[in-house]
Write a protein that holds these residues in place. Sequence first.
Motif, PDB file in Angstrom:
ATOM      1  N   ALA A 168      -4.716  -4.200   6.105  1.00 44.35           N
ATOM      2  CA  ALA A 168      -4.549  -5.000   4.890  1.00 44.35           C
ATOM      3  C   ALA A 168      -3.404  -4.553   3.979  1.00 44.35           C
ATOM      4  O   ALA A 168      -3.155  -5.187   2.947  1.00 44.35           O
ATOM      5  CB  ALA A 168      -5.859  -5.020   4.106  1.00 44.35           C
ATOM      6  N   HIS A 169      -2.733  -3.457   4.332  1.00 40.73           N
ATOM      7  CA  HIS A 169      -1.517  -3.079   3.595  1.00 40.73           C
ATOM      8  C   HIS A 169      -0.657  -2.203   4.482  1.00 40.73           C
ATOM      9  O   HIS A 169      -1.050  -1.083   4.830  1.00 40.73           O
ATOM     10  CB  HIS A 169      -1.836  -2.338   2.296  1.00 40.73           C
ATOM     11  CG  HIS A 169      -0.598  -1.819   1.614  1.00 40.73           C
ATOM     12  ND1 HIS A 169       0.293  -2.652   0.977  1.00 40.73           N
ATOM     13  CD2 HIS A 169      -0.072  -0.576   1.503  1.00 40.73           C
ATOM     14  CE1 HIS A 169       1.301  -1.935   0.503  1.00 40.73           C
ATOM     15  NE2 HIS A 169       1.103  -0.675   0.808  1.00 40.73           N
ATOM     16  N   THR A 170       0.520  -2.731   4.834  1.00 39.77           N
ATOM     17  CA  THR A 170       1.402  -1.935   5.674  1.00 39.77           C
ATOM     18  C   THR A 170       2.864  -2.313   5.426  1.00 39.77           C
ATOM     19  O   THR A 170       3.163  -3.251   4.673  1.00 39.77           O
ATOM     20  CB  THR A 170       1.034  -2.097   7.168  1.00 39.77           C
ATOM     21  OG1 THR A 170       1.757  -1.140   7.942  1.00 39.77           O
ATOM     22  CG2 THR A 170       1.359  -3.486   7.684  1.00 39.77           C
ATOM     23  N   HIS A 171       3.747  -1.520   6.009  1.00 43.20           N
ATOM     24  CA  HIS A 171       5.186  -1.796   6.020  1.00 43.20           C
ATOM     25  C   HIS A 171       5.595  -1.545   7.467  1.00 43.20           C
ATOM     26  O   HIS A 171       6.017  -0.430   7.811  1.00 43.20           O
ATOM     27  CB  HIS A 171       5.926  -0.851   5.073  1.00 43.20           C
ATOM     28  CG  HIS A 171       5.263  -0.698   3.728  1.00 43.20           C
ATOM     29  ND1 HIS A 171       5.414  -1.612   2.714  1.00 43.20           N
ATOM     30  CD2 HIS A 171       4.420   0.249   3.239  1.00 43.20           C
ATOM     31  CE1 HIS A 171       4.704  -1.222   1.662  1.00 43.20           C
ATOM     32  NE2 HIS A 171       4.087  -0.099   1.957  1.00 43.20           N
ATOM     33  N   ALA A 172       5.437  -2.562   8.323  1.00 39.69           N
ATOM     34  CA  ALA A 172       5.554  -2.352   9.781  1.00 39.69           C
ATOM     35  C   ALA A 172       6.890  -1.731  10.169  1.00 39.69           C
ATOM     36  O   ALA A 172       6.962  -0.856  11.028  1.00 39.69           O
ATOM     37  CB  ALA A 172       5.347  -3.678  10.515  1.00 39.69           C
ATOM     38  N   ILE A 188       0.832  -6.447  -4.119  1.00 41.13           N
ATOM     39  CA  ILE A 188       1.531  -5.443  -4.948  1.00 41.13           C
ATOM     40  C   ILE A 188       0.909  -4.065  -4.749  1.00 41.13           C
ATOM     41  O   ILE A 188      -0.297  -3.957  -4.476  1.00 41.13           O
ATOM     42  CB  ILE A 188       1.462  -5.859  -6.445  1.00 41.13           C
ATOM     43  CG1 ILE A 188       2.289  -4.918  -7.322  1.00 41.13           C
ATOM     44  CG2 ILE A 188       0.023  -5.972  -6.944  1.00 41.13           C
ATOM     45  CD1 ILE A 188       2.467  -5.405  -8.761  1.00 41.13           C
ATOM     46  N   HIS A 189       1.723  -3.005  -4.868  1.00 36.18           N
ATOM     47  CA  HIS A 189       1.169  -1.647  -4.974  1.00 36.18           C
ATOM     48  C   HIS A 189       0.693  -1.496  -6.416  1.00 36.18           C
ATOM     49  O   HIS A 189       1.474  -1.737  -7.344  1.00 36.18           O
ATOM     50  CB  HIS A 189       2.248  -0.590  -4.745  1.00 36.18           C
ATOM     51  CG  HIS A 189       2.815  -0.563  -3.361  1.00 36.18           C
ATOM     52  ND1 HIS A 189       4.006  -1.160  -3.040  1.00 36.18           N
ATOM     53  CD2 HIS A 189       2.365   0.024  -2.234  1.00 36.18           C
ATOM     54  CE1 HIS A 189       4.268  -0.937  -1.748  1.00 36.18           C
ATOM     55  NE2 HIS A 189       3.296  -0.227  -1.237  1.00 36.18           N
ATOM     56  N   LEU A 190      -0.558  -1.077  -6.620  1.00 34.17           N
ATOM     57  CA  LEU A 190      -1.080  -1.022  -7.985  1.00 34.17           C
ATOM     58  C   LEU A 190      -1.918   0.236  -8.206  1.00 34.17           C
ATOM     59  O   LEU A 190      -2.854   0.498  -7.447  1.00 34.17           O
ATOM     60  CB  LEU A 190      -1.931  -2.275  -8.259  1.00 34.17           C
ATOM     61  CG  LEU A 190      -2.354  -2.506  -9.700  1.00 34.17           C
ATOM     62  CD1 LEU A 190      -1.160  -2.754 -10.613  1.00 34.17           C
ATOM     63  CD2 LEU A 190      -3.330  -3.684  -9.795  1.00 34.17           C
ATOM     64  N   ALA A 244      -2.656  -2.917  -3.337  1.00 31.52           N
ATOM     65  CA  ALA A 244      -2.728  -1.744  -2.465  1.00 31.52           C
ATOM     66  C   ALA A 244      -2.945  -0.465  -3.266  1.00 31.52           C
ATOM     67  O   ALA A 244      -2.412  -0.328  -4.372  1.00 31.52           O
ATOM     68  CB  ALA A 244      -1.451  -1.633  -1.644  1.00 31.52           C
ATOM     69  N   HIS A 245      -3.726   0.442  -2.710  1.00 32.18           N
ATOM     70  CA  HIS A 245      -4.008   1.790  -3.211  1.00 32.18           C
ATOM     71  C   HIS A 245      -5.106   1.822  -4.265  1.00 32.18           C
ATOM     72  O   HIS A 245      -6.197   2.302  -4.008  1.00 32.18           O
ATOM     73  CB  HIS A 245      -2.731   2.489  -3.698  1.00 32.18           C
ATOM     74  CG  HIS A 245      -1.739   2.682  -2.607  1.00 32.18           C
ATOM     75  ND1 HIS A 245      -1.968   3.530  -1.560  1.00 32.18           N
ATOM     76  CD2 HIS A 245      -0.538   2.099  -2.354  1.00 32.18           C
ATOM     77  CE1 HIS A 245      -0.952   3.494  -0.717  1.00 32.18           C
ATOM     78  NE2 HIS A 245      -0.066   2.623  -1.163  1.00 32.18           N
ATOM     79  N   VAL A 246      -4.851   1.384  -5.497  1.00 31.60           N
ATOM     80  CA  VAL A 246      -5.864   1.309  -6.556  1.00 31.60           C
ATOM     81  C   VAL A 246      -6.649   2.626  -6.642  1.00 31.60           C
ATOM     82  O   VAL A 246      -7.866   2.658  -6.492  1.00 31.60           O
ATOM     83  CB  VAL A 246      -6.811   0.087  -6.357  1.00 31.60           C
ATOM     84  CG1 VAL A 246      -7.550  -0.232  -7.657  1.00 31.60           C
ATOM     85  CG2 VAL A 246      -6.031  -1.143  -5.917  1.00 31.60           C
ATOM     86  N   THR A 301      -3.191   0.906   6.576  1.00 29.03           N
ATOM     87  CA  THR A 301      -2.580   2.173   6.984  1.00 29.03           C
ATOM     88  C   THR A 301      -1.424   2.584   6.089  1.00 29.03           C
ATOM     89  O   THR A 301      -0.968   3.728   6.160  1.00 29.03           O
ATOM     90  CB  THR A 301      -2.014   2.070   8.413  1.00 29.03           C
ATOM     91  OG1 THR A 301      -1.009   1.040   8.433  1.00 29.03           O
ATOM     92  CG2 THR A 301      -3.097   1.745   9.428  1.00 29.03           C
ATOM     93  N   ASP A 302      -0.900   1.637   5.258  1.00 30.39           N
ATOM     94  CA  ASP A 302       0.386   1.846   4.583  1.00 30.39           C
ATOM     95  C   ASP A 302       1.460   2.000   5.671  1.00 30.39           C
ATOM     96  O   ASP A 302       1.205   1.710   6.841  1.00 30.39           O
ATOM     97  CB  ASP A 302       0.311   3.048   3.635  1.00 30.39           C
ATOM     98  CG  ASP A 302       1.248   2.882   2.421  1.00 30.39           C
ATOM     99  OD1 ASP A 302       1.957   1.868   2.328  1.00 30.39           O
ATOM    100  OD2 ASP A 302       1.258   3.781   1.554  1.00 30.39           O
ATOM    101  N   GLY A 303       2.654   2.445   5.313  1.00 31.83           N
ATOM    102  CA  GLY A 303       3.725   2.518   6.308  1.00 31.83           C
ATOM    103  C   GLY A 303       3.658   3.784   7.147  1.00 31.83           C
ATOM    104  O   GLY A 303       2.969   4.748   6.793  1.00 31.83           O
TER     105      GLY A 303
HETATM  106 ZN   LIG Z   1       2.687   0.671   0.651  1.00 28.71          ZN
END
Ligand SMILES: [Zn+2]
Length: 442
Positions: free
Chosen positions: A69-73, A217-219, A254-256, A305-307
Motif C-alpha cells: 500500500a505504499h512503495t516507490h518501485a 502522501i507521506h504524513l 504513508a507512515h503516520v 514496504t516503502d522503497g
Molecule cells: Zn515512501
Amino acid sequence: MMQCCDLLLTAACILTQDAEHTIWQNGALAITAGRIADLGPAEDLRARWQAKTVVDGSSMLVLPGLVNAHTHAAMTILRGLADDMPLISWLTQRIFPVEAGLNPEEVRLGSLLGFAEMLRTGTTACVDMYIHEAQVLEAAHTAGIRCLAGEGVFGFPSAACPSYRQALDITRDLAARWAGHDRLRVAVNPHSVYTTSPDMLLACRDLAEELHLPVHIHLAESPDETARSLEQHGVRPVEHARACGLLDLPCTAAHVVDVTDEEIALLARKRVVAVHNPSSNMKLASGILPLARMQAAALSLALGTDGAASNNQLNMFTEMGRAALLHKIAQNDPTAASAACVLDMATRHGAAAMHDARLGQLTVGGPADLTALDLTAPNMQPLYHPVSHAVYAATGHEVRLTMVAGEILYQDGRFTRFDYPALLQELRAVRSAVLRRAGTAH
Ligand SMILES: [Zn+2]
C-alpha cells in the motif's frame, strides 16, 4: 450440468480473506474472464466445471494477492546504495542527489525490477509514488500488476519536473491516458508537508477534486517531520494536511508514526487510510506507529514496504512478519498485532488504500488476484494454522504462482509478460550510472 471456465486451480488450503475469513481445506477456484466464477471444495468444483486449463495446487496454500500500500518501485535501483543513516540526511545527502539525475528509462527499468520482486513474492497490487511516473505505469502495464500511481509533487525541481505545476500537468495527462483501465489508476501525490508549500497542497487538492482522484502522501513520518512542519507552517503535519483540504478527499497516508490521539481520531473520522511501513520506520529509526491507539480509534490500516532504499525489500511476506513482531515488543504484549490482524492489513485493508473495494479477498464475482505458496517447503511444514504460516513462517520465496485478473504473471521462476534475464542485463548500465552520480567508487 458442467459449465466451462478458463482455469481451475486446486489448493490444499484457500485463505479467502472474505468478510467471514472463510478458509477452505482441499479447495478449488474456477476462474473465467478474469473473475472468480466459483469457489469451494475441490470435489464439488471438479463436478461442476470443465476447465480449459487445470493447475494442480494440491500442495499449495492459496491466498489473495497481497497489496503493497505504499512503495516507490523504481527505488530498487538505489537498493543498498546508502544505509544506516537518519531519514532527513539520508534523503537530502544520499537519495535526492542521485535521483536528481534519474532519466525516464532508468525509472522504467527500476520499476520493472520492483514489480518483478513484488510478483515473485505474492504481491498483485501496489500504491506507488515517484518521479517519471509515466514510466512506472508503463512498467506496471508491462508486468501486469495493479498499480495506483501519480507524479510526485515537490517544492523544488525534480529530475522530471522543474516545477510542481508540471508535476500536476503530468498527473492530469496520466489520468486521461489510463482512464477506465482495469489495473492502472492515477492518484495525486504530494510528497509530504515538509517538501511542499501550502499553495502546492491546495493545488493538489483542487486537481484531485476536479478529476475525482485519490491523494497519496507521506504524513507524520517522524518527529523530525513534525519539527519541520512546526517551523515551516506553524502546525503539526496532520493539522497542516487538514487545513489544506487533503483529508476531505479519499486519502492514503504513508507512515503516520508521530501522531496524537486527537490526530488519530481526526484521520479516522475523515476515513483516511494509514499505511504502516514497519521495516522503513525501523531502519530509519523514525518511530513506531501507535497501533493500539489506532485500532482503538478504528483507523483503517494497510501495510507497505516503502522503497527498496529504506527496507531493502519489496516483499510483503517479510513485511507482515516484521509488523507482527515489532508491535509485540513495542507494547510488551505477545497478543498485539496478531497474525490475522496483520494479514488483514496486507489484504482486505490494502484494498482501501488502493481505493478499490474488489481487491484483497477471494470471493465469487471478484477479480482473480491471488498467489499460491508451496506447502512442501521445509519451513512450511507441518501445517496447523495457515494464517500463522502466511505471516510467521513464509518468506515469500515459497511463492509458486501469482496471478492478476486470472492471468498468470509469475510461475515457477518465470515471468510471463517480460524477459527477466534481459532486464538484468539492462540494469547493469543503470547501476554504473547511479554510481557515477553518487560519486562513489565501488
Ligand atoms: Zn515512501
